[in-house]
Enzyme design. Structure first.
Site, PDB file in Angstrom:
ATOM      1  N   HIS A 294       0.843  -1.207   0.000  1.00  0.00           N
ATOM      2  CA  HIS A 294       0.000   0.000   0.000  1.00  0.00           C
ATOM      3  C   HIS A 294       0.876   1.255   0.000  1.00  0.00           C
ATOM      4  O   HIS A 294       0.612   2.219  -0.714  1.00  0.00           O
ATOM      5  CB  HIS A 294      -0.883   0.049   1.257  1.00  0.00           C
ATOM      6  CG  HIS A 294      -1.947  -1.013   1.327  1.00  0.00           C
ATOM      7  ND1 HIS A 294      -2.107  -1.832   2.418  1.00  0.00           N
ATOM      8  CD2 HIS A 294      -2.928  -1.362   0.467  1.00  0.00           C
ATOM      9  CE1 HIS A 294      -3.129  -2.652   2.220  1.00  0.00           C
ATOM     10  NE2 HIS A 294      -3.649  -2.396   1.040  1.00  0.00           N
TER      11      HIS A 294
ATOM     12  N   LYS B 286     -15.658  -6.487   5.575  1.00  0.00           N
ATOM     13  CA  LYS B 286     -14.703  -7.320   6.316  1.00  0.00           C
ATOM     14  C   LYS B 286     -14.833  -7.080   7.822  1.00  0.00           C
ATOM     15  O   LYS B 286     -15.377  -6.070   8.238  1.00  0.00           O
ATOM     16  CB  LYS B 286     -13.292  -6.975   5.866  1.00  0.00           C
ATOM     17  CG  LYS B 286     -13.081  -7.176   4.376  1.00  0.00           C
ATOM     18  CD  LYS B 286     -11.742  -6.667   3.923  1.00  0.00           C
ATOM     19  CE  LYS B 286     -11.562  -6.897   2.426  1.00  0.00           C
ATOM     20  NZ  LYS B 286     -10.313  -6.344   1.914  1.00  0.00           N
TER      21      LYS B 286
ATOM     22  N   ARG C 165      -2.121  -5.507  -8.552  1.00  0.00           N
ATOM     23  CA  ARG C 165      -0.943  -6.336  -8.293  1.00  0.00           C
ATOM     24  C   ARG C 165      -0.775  -7.438  -9.324  1.00  0.00           C
ATOM     25  O   ARG C 165       0.312  -7.788  -9.719  1.00  0.00           O
ATOM     26  CB  ARG C 165      -1.035  -6.959  -6.894  1.00  0.00           C
ATOM     27  CG  ARG C 165      -0.879  -5.968  -5.772  1.00  0.00           C
ATOM     28  CD  ARG C 165      -1.451  -6.503  -4.503  1.00  0.00           C
ATOM     29  NE  ARG C 165      -2.879  -6.738  -4.660  1.00  0.00           N
ATOM     30  CZ  ARG C 165      -3.636  -7.351  -3.779  1.00  0.00           C
ATOM     31  NH1 ARG C 165      -3.112  -7.830  -2.677  1.00  0.00           N
ATOM     32  NH2 ARG C 165      -4.938  -7.493  -4.002  1.00  0.00           N
TER      33      ARG C 165
ATOM     34  N   SER D  35      -3.304  -7.788   3.075  1.00  0.00           N
ATOM     35  CA  SER D  35      -3.371  -7.601   4.528  1.00  0.00           C
ATOM     36  C   SER D  35      -3.720  -8.901   5.238  1.00  0.00           C
ATOM     37  O   SER D  35      -3.186  -9.169   6.327  1.00  0.00           O
ATOM     38  CB  SER D  35      -4.384  -6.515   4.868  1.00  0.00           C
ATOM     39  OG  SER D  35      -3.967  -5.304   4.329  1.00  0.00           O
TER      40      SER D  35
END
Ligand code: COA
Length: 161
Positions: A17, A41, A92, A130
């Site tokens: 990030h 989440k 990514r 993460s």
């Protein structure tokens, strides 16, 4: 003044990030890292903790034109309120594409004047996210290389208390 929003859950912010934030900070006058409150989440860190971790990481890197704020509700509405014309997302790998494509097009439908800009982090971060960092930390693995020093310290402390 070109203002960009970099949204996400940031639970916690990783070096991947931070790499995107550094790139965005070079391209735009102001970057607002926006920490999602109402994410689907269940985060390990509270919104306030996630914000503090973003601020500490940015300070450690001495990036001047970046701030962090929490947001809930629709992202494009937050961007309009902040007079931001750009949403930053990191790409990514190809696997990110479908989800990002859908989100970018939906956001454009909702707010045609706001453009999503995709940035690629350094390839050494392409495998990072993460949840994988949280899992390694919980299982007592070495995650020092994946997160900023302040995040490492805070996670270690959280997991031992
Ligand atoms: N380096 C490392 N990891 C990265 C990364 C990078 N450069 N870019 C993304 N990731 C990881 C994140 O850590 C995260 O991992 P995790 O799932 O293991 O936690 C994952 O990729 C994607 O998460 P993130 O980038 O944080 O986005 P998100 O999907 O959690 O957040 C919002 C999406 C909050 C931006 C989106 O849901 C939103 O805009 N919500 C507001 C409501 C709204 O407007 N909805 C309509 C949207 S069309």
């Amino acid at each position: 003044m070109k203002i960009a929003i970099y949204p996400g859950t940031f639970d916690p912010i990783t070096n991947g990030h931070l790499d995107i934030i550094e790139r965005a900070a070079q391209l735009f006058d102001k970057v607002i890292v926006t920490v999602a409150v109402n994410s689907s989440k269940t985060p390990m860190f509270t919104t306030e903790e996630r914000l503090q971790l973003v601020r500490a990481a940015v300070k450690e890197k001495k990036i001047g034109n970046v701030s962090a704020e929490a947001f809930s509700g629709l992202l494009v509405e937050f961007a309009q309120k902040k007079k931001a014309a750009v949403l930053i997302r990191g790409l990514r790998a190809v696997s990110d594409f479908e989800y990002e494509f859908q989100m970018a097009l939906m956001n454009r439908k909702l707010a045609p004047k706001i453009t999503t800009v995709f940035l690629m982090p350094h390839e050494k971060y392409t495998y990072l996210n993460s949840s994988i960092v949280r899992e390694i930390a919980r299982l007592n693995g070495n995650f020092r290389d994946f997160v900023p020093p302040s995040v490492y310290k805070t996670m270690k402390k959280k997991l031992t208390t």
